[in-house]
Design a protein around this motif. Sequence first.
Motif, mmCIF file in Angstrom:
data_model
loop_
_atom_site.group_PDB
_atom_site.id
_atom_site.type_symbol
_atom_site.label_atom_id
_atom_site.label_comp_id
_atom_site.label_asym_id
_atom_site.label_seq_id
_atom_site.Cartn_x
_atom_site.Cartn_y
_atom_site.Cartn_z
ATOM 1 N N TYR A 4 0.810 -1.223 0.000
ATOM 2 C CA TYR A 4 0.000 0.000 0.000
ATOM 3 C C TYR A 4 0.841 1.270 0.000
ATOM 4 O O TYR A 4 0.380 2.327 0.438
ATOM 5 C CB TYR A 4 -0.987 -0.007 1.175
ATOM 6 N N LEU A 5 2.070 1.176 -0.497
ATOM 7 C CA LEU A 5 2.911 2.357 -0.645
ATOM 8 C C LEU A 5 2.889 2.866 -2.084
ATOM 9 O O LEU A 5 2.969 4.062 -2.326
ATOM 10 C CB LEU A 5 4.350 2.045 -0.216
ATOM 11 N N SER A 11 -5.096 7.019 -7.221
ATOM 12 C CA SER A 11 -4.427 7.862 -6.220
ATOM 13 C C SER A 11 -3.213 8.594 -6.768
ATOM 14 O O SER A 11 -2.701 9.509 -6.129
ATOM 15 C CB SER A 11 -3.992 7.010 -5.020
ATOM 16 N N ASP A 12 -2.738 8.218 -7.932
ATOM 17 C CA ASP A 12 -1.526 8.800 -8.514
ATOM 18 C C ASP A 12 -1.655 10.322 -8.630
ATOM 19 O O ASP A 12 -2.555 10.819 -9.307
ATOM 20 C CB ASP A 12 -1.298 8.178 -9.895
ATOM 21 N N PRO A 13 -0.748 11.098 -7.988
ATOM 22 C CA PRO A 13 -0.843 12.562 -8.065
ATOM 23 C C PRO A 13 -0.173 13.151 -9.298
ATOM 24 O O PRO A 13 -0.044 14.376 -9.409
ATOM 25 C CB PRO A 13 -0.132 13.009 -6.791
ATOM 26 N N GLY A 14 0.281 12.317 -10.221
ATOM 27 C CA GLY A 14 0.898 12.818 -11.431
ATOM 28 C C GLY A 14 2.227 13.487 -11.173
ATOM 29 O O GLY A 14 3.067 12.967 -10.430
ATOM 30 N N ALA A 23 5.642 15.212 5.786
ATOM 31 C CA ALA A 23 5.517 13.749 5.760
ATOM 32 C C ALA A 23 4.669 13.244 6.917
ATOM 33 O O ALA A 23 4.225 12.091 6.906
ATOM 34 C CB ALA A 23 6.894 13.093 5.792
ATOM 35 N N ASP A 24 4.425 14.084 7.898
ATOM 36 C CA ASP A 24 3.652 13.678 9.072
ATOM 37 C C ASP A 24 2.186 13.465 8.698
ATOM 38 O O ASP A 24 1.558 14.354 8.086
ATOM 39 C CB ASP A 24 3.743 14.759 10.149
ATOM 40 N N PRO A 25 1.597 12.311 9.024
ATOM 41 C CA PRO A 25 0.206 12.039 8.642
ATOM 42 C C PRO A 25 -0.782 13.080 9.168
ATOM 43 O O PRO A 25 -1.713 13.458 8.451
ATOM 44 C CB PRO A 25 -0.055 10.658 9.246
ATOM 45 N N LEU A 102 -1.351 11.516 -0.882
ATOM 46 C CA LEU A 102 -0.234 12.301 -0.353
ATOM 47 C C LEU A 102 0.580 11.509 0.659
ATOM 48 O O LEU A 102 1.808 11.675 0.746
ATOM 49 C CB LEU A 102 -0.763 13.598 0.268
ATOM 50 N N LEU A 103 -0.079 10.637 1.416
ATOM 51 C CA LEU A 103 0.665 9.759 2.320
ATOM 52 C C LEU A 103 1.588 8.835 1.532
ATOM 53 O O LEU A 103 2.770 8.692 1.851
ATOM 54 C CB LEU A 103 -0.304 8.941 3.175
ATOM 55 N N ARG A 104 1.055 8.200 0.504
ATOM 56 C CA ARG A 104 1.885 7.322 -0.321
ATOM 57 C C ARG A 104 3.038 8.100 -0.960
ATOM 58 O O ARG A 104 4.185 7.622 -1.007
ATOM 59 C CB ARG A 104 1.031 6.675 -1.404
ATOM 60 N N ALA A 105 2.742 9.306 -1.438
ATOM 61 C CA ALA A 105 3.753 10.099 -2.129
ATOM 62 C C ALA A 105 4.884 10.532 -1.199
ATOM 63 O O ALA A 105 6.004 10.785 -1.655
ATOM 64 C CB ALA A 105 3.103 11.332 -2.759
ATOM 65 N N THR A 106 4.591 10.612 0.092
ATOM 66 C CA THR A 106 5.610 11.044 1.054
ATOM 67 C C THR A 106 6.142 9.884 1.896
ATOM 68 O O THR A 106 6.815 10.110 2.903
ATOM 69 C CB THR A 106 5.056 12.147 1.975
#
Length: 278
Positions: A4-5, A11-14, A23-25, A102-106
């Motif tokens: 799930y990373l 979910s792809d932010p392009g 990076a903090d949730p 954004l969580l995955r991206a960071t």
Amino acid sequence: MDDYLGQTVFSDPGDLDVDALPADPGQLASLVRGLIIHRLEGPRFGYDIPRDRLHEDAESRYVTEILRILGERRDAPLTEEREPHERFVGTCRDFSLLLCSLLRATGTPSRIRGGFATYFVDGFLEDHWVTEYRLPDGSWRQIDPQVLHPSYEVPFDPLDVPRDRFLVAAEVWRGCREGRIDPARCGFYSVDRLRGLWLVRARLLQDLASLGGVEPLPWDGWGPRQVLDDADLTAEDLALTDAAAHDGEPVSVPDAITSYTTYTGVRQVTLRRSSPPA
């Protein structure tokens, strides 16, 4: 979706520059709260949402579309505070998916979960979506970015939603089938026809689809038959859904689905299977 990373096509932010993002949730959740206004939150914010935004924004299936609309409303970094008219007009699914992206991206494994919340109307399980992210010890924590706004006054930390306040759809399905939960008290409190076991089933299938990398809109459906009322449920439907709720395995979703859109009627949709080139 083993870890799930990795991003999904949804979910792809392009080409979003994520270097300036926290990076903090918790900080990301607060950021997302400031980017979206739920389409039922107009009175809460004293904002008369334009009809076209009310009808069209939440049909944005992919994070790239959400980000495009945000950029059109205000050409500024996502970290800058926005007025209501500069935000995306969405639903709980959009809060959850954008935070997941954004969580995955960071660098934080995350996923969205479809289920039912007990904290909107006493004694009622309201259809809802939240984000889960994985802690270093491997456990999962639920965040509800939507209710970070102080006007919601929920009796818990929205950055750590208790499991008995938001129930994933499989748990609610099992509760209904075992007689512990009344299906008539599950769904949308404000819309009588959007309640019942059939809706719990729909949300369960959508939740399991999300676990498999297809994060749907809340009104998406698929399969050979329309199941839009408890009377439509057959014995086979019940048995298959019992098994799905027990196993918790991701379900596959066909390329062509039906979207029962809130404002623009029923339409057929072909899902993307890969992100468009940058």
